[in-house]
Write a protein that holds these residues in place. Sequence first.
Motif: not given
Length: 257
Positions: A6-20, A207-214
């Motif tokens: 459930x990882x979420x990270x905000x930079x400023x007021x916007x979340x850039x990671x969404x429930x990893x 193992x590969x983890x492919x990310x897109x838009x957080x």
Amino acid sequence: MLEISGLKVALGREDVLHGIELTAEPGRVTVILGPNGSGKSTLLRAVSGELPYRGRIRLQGRDVARTPAWRLAALRGVLEQSNNVAFPFSVQEVVQMGLRAGVEADHSHIVAEALAEVGLSQMAHRPIQALSGGQQARAHLARVRAQIWHARSHNGPRWLLLDEPVASLDIAHQLEVMTILRRFADAGGGVVAVMHDLNLSAQIADQMVLMRAGHVAASGSPGEVMRDGILSQVYGCALTVGRQVPGGLWVLPRLAG
């Protein structure tokens, strides 16, 4: 084990990671891939304890957010994407900084061994600013390795967390670094590396983890993640995965038009 929930990270007021959601195991190389701005480096910085986050990150059973920096330093070494040294320290002195941050500071022989591992023994006494960009990158890898020299301790596996460790290197030194990471994992340590090169990643990753838009767009073995449709959708361009190379996969981009 590295456990992210459930990882979420905000930079400023916007979340850039969404429930990893992600699990990485010692003895394996986990490669994080994705286009620019997908959240790869942010994820690594959260895992290393450098960014505040919501959710849970546990490294070897320890809550990263609640673990003192000195304890984390004994568990993991972090190679950042950019490393600047403001003062004219020698290459050897820079590597010694890593040794002093670890738990084996009395083992001075590690500095020489770490420099030899990255091929910089002959440059130990040069000012680090006198080295090329690629040589400096290798010196900082030696610094991190000196901090986490042995893949395992009596407390269990140790971890290397690396952000684009081969970005400024020529192909021979890229392969050298990949061999160092593979050897560390084979000795029982954990490796999590942010990478851009799909072909190099296919050679080293368990193992590969492919990310897109957080978000995590795909996760699994290279054979599961390296597929034409998944890669083309995530990167926004036509990519073809070849499977005829003995012992590996390769990716070929196709020009539009």
